[in-house]
Write a protein that holds these residues in place. Structure first.
Motif, PDB file in Angstrom:
ATOM      1  N   HIS A 314     -16.187  -4.467   0.941  1.00 38.41           N
ATOM      2  CA  HIS A 314     -15.334  -5.326   0.118  1.00 38.41           C
ATOM      3  C   HIS A 314     -14.071  -5.691   0.889  1.00 38.41           C
ATOM      4  CE1 HIS A 314     -17.740  -4.266  -3.446  1.00 38.41           C
ATOM      5  NE2 HIS A 314     -17.676  -3.023  -3.009  1.00 38.41           N
ATOM      6  N   SER A 315     -13.447  -6.790   0.485  1.00 39.24           N
ATOM      7  CA  SER A 315     -12.152  -7.134   1.063  1.00 39.24           C
ATOM      8  C   SER A 315     -11.085  -6.221   0.460  1.00 39.24           C
ATOM      9  CB  SER A 315     -11.796  -8.593   0.768  1.00 39.24           C
ATOM     10  OG  SER A 315     -11.497  -8.759  -0.616  1.00 39.24           O
ATOM     11  N   GLN A 317      -8.329  -7.123  -0.933  1.00 39.73           N
ATOM     12  CA  GLN A 317      -7.887  -7.686  -2.202  1.00 39.73           C
ATOM     13  C   GLN A 317      -8.865  -7.358  -3.332  1.00 39.73           C
ATOM     14  OE1 GLN A 317      -7.026 -11.889  -2.114  1.00 39.73           O
ATOM     15  NE2 GLN A 317      -5.665 -11.708  -3.867  1.00 39.73           N
ATOM     16  N   GLU A 318     -10.158  -7.398  -3.047  1.00 39.44           N
ATOM     17  CA  GLU A 318     -11.155  -7.045  -4.069  1.00 39.44           C
ATOM     18  C   GLU A 318     -10.987  -5.598  -4.510  1.00 39.44           C
ATOM     19  OE1 GLU A 318     -14.907  -9.958  -2.792  1.00 39.44           O
ATOM     20  OE2 GLU A 318     -14.682  -7.976  -1.885  1.00 39.44           O
ATOM     21  N   GLN A 321      -7.642  -5.075  -6.651  1.00 42.88           N
ATOM     22  CA  GLN A 321      -7.729  -5.605  -8.009  1.00 42.88           C
ATOM     23  C   GLN A 321      -8.940  -5.086  -8.778  1.00 42.88           C
ATOM     24  OE1 GLN A 321      -7.740  -9.823  -7.191  1.00 42.88           O
ATOM     25  NE2 GLN A 321      -5.505  -9.935  -7.039  1.00 42.88           N
ATOM     26  N   GLY A 322      -9.711  -4.203  -8.139  1.00 40.92           N
ATOM     27  CA  GLY A 322     -10.967  -3.765  -8.725  1.00 40.92           C
ATOM     28  C   GLY A 322     -10.847  -2.614  -9.708  1.00 40.92           C
TER      29      GLY A 322
END
Length: 364
Positions: A314-315, A317-318, A321-322
């Motif tokens: 995953h990035s 940012q993902e 915010q996950g």
């Protein structure tokens, strides 16, 4: 734009992001990305510090040579910086490792890439492997130097595979840094071998014009528990050592964290192996900080037991915010701490955020 204007703008941006971070804390979910990201670039180290969780000769289950050989490539490091840049929140980057980052063959290119983005750069190192000319040229903002002893004898007790030659190399590096604008902080991990030198450590900091001298009780696990401070040393530090060190610091104009260190020692005295009263302090790191390991694992904080996910899947940012990261925030906000939190490595930062927030998250 001149240097003064750039510094003024950086301070304003930091103020704005602190306000956004506090807003997220009150709402229970971040409204901006982290302000500081810590990147480990290598597991390799040139030392075997006696208290180290990864390289100590006392470890019951030593790390494999394969693990020690892991490091991030320059290409991958630059890709991570691109992801962090896209967050538009990062103000500072810490470069270190599970070993010493200055042993990485491309470390100076990595440091330069951080500075090119205008971020505040902190490096953690024992300084022995440093190319001092290149390190000074990069313009590191903060350099946290693992000293762990003010005399060759104590230094070698803490670094059992090193000799007086390594101590002299450290001193030569510190002497050269006096001619730069880098803010140099001396870090002393205090255990049975170093506890008697608190005053000498303050004087050592004065000698080399340290911006600050930091003391930290050793966090011990995996076999290193045997080198903990003794009850007699704890009593001596509280009654004599810390007051004498504080007086020496005042006389010589040396900034220290002795007030916090005394709290750590008292917490230890009340309960062995505990160095942070997280119940009263609280954890705020899930809104302002993260750490990325060499194998691309993203950590909630500096606690390797609290993993969020992998940058290979995953990035950043993902992940930020996950659901996994938010679940961890909710757990800590409810006062449910994890293994290792009692030895929090970000305790000083958490205390600052506790003051800004007005108490622990789980008290609100």
């Amino acid at each position: 734009m001149n240097a003064r204007s750039e510094k003024k703008q950086a301070k304003q941006r930091a103020k704005e992001h602190r306000a956004l971070a506090l807003q997220g804390m009150r709402e229970g979910r971040p409204v901006t990305g982290p302000m500081q990201v810590h990147i480990d670039i290598t597991n390799g180290c040139n030392a075997k510090c006696i208290t180290c969780w990864d390289h100590s000769p006392l470890l019951k289950s030593p790390r494999s040579n394969a693990w020690k050989g892991q490091r991030i490539s320059l290409e991958r490091f630059l890709e991570i910086l691109v992801q962090l840049d896209a967050l538009d929140s990062v103000q500072a980057v810490v470069v270190s490792g599970m070993g010493d980052p200055l042993t990485h063959p491309q470390v100076y290119e990595m440091l330069a890439a951080v500075k090119e983005r205008g971020w505040h750069l902190t490096v953690l190192s024992n300084l022995v492997a440093a190319d001092m000319d290149r390190l000074c040229e990069v313009g590191v903002d903060n350099l946290l130097v693992g000293v762990h002893g003010a005399t060759p004898e104590t230094y070698m007790a803490f670094h059992p595979t090193w000799t007086e030659r390594h101590f002299n190399a450290l001193c030569m590096g510190l002497r050269k840094l006096r001619r730069t604008e880098t803010a140099v902080r001396h870090v002393h991990v205090i255990n049975r071998d170093t506890a008697h030198e608190l005053v000498q450590m303050v004087r050592f900091g004065h000698l080399f014009r340290a911006q600050r001298v930091n003391f930290k009780l050793a966090s011990l696990d995996g076999g290193t528990e045997d080198c903990a401070v003794t009850p007699e040393q704890v009593q001596w530090m509280l009654e004599e050592g810390i007051p004498a060190a504080r007086q020496a610091a005042e006389e010589q104009g040396v900034h220290t964290n002795l007030e916090l260190f005394e709290k750590q020692v008292r917490a230890w005295a009340d309960s062995d192996l505990v160095t942070a009263d997280m119940e009263s302090i609280g954890c705020f790191m899930g809104y302002v900080y993260s750490r990325i390991t060499v194998d691309q694992e993203v950590l909630y904080c500096c606690n390797t037991h609290v993993q969020v996910g992998s940058l290979l899947e995953h990035s950043f940012q993902e992940l930020w915010q996950g659901a996994r990261w938010q679940k961890l925030r909710d757990s800590l906000a409810a006062g449910r701490f994890f293994k290792g939190c009692e030895r929090c490595g970000k305790v000083e930062q958490n205390i600052k955020w506790n003051t800004r927030f007005g108490g622990a998250l789980h008290d609100v």
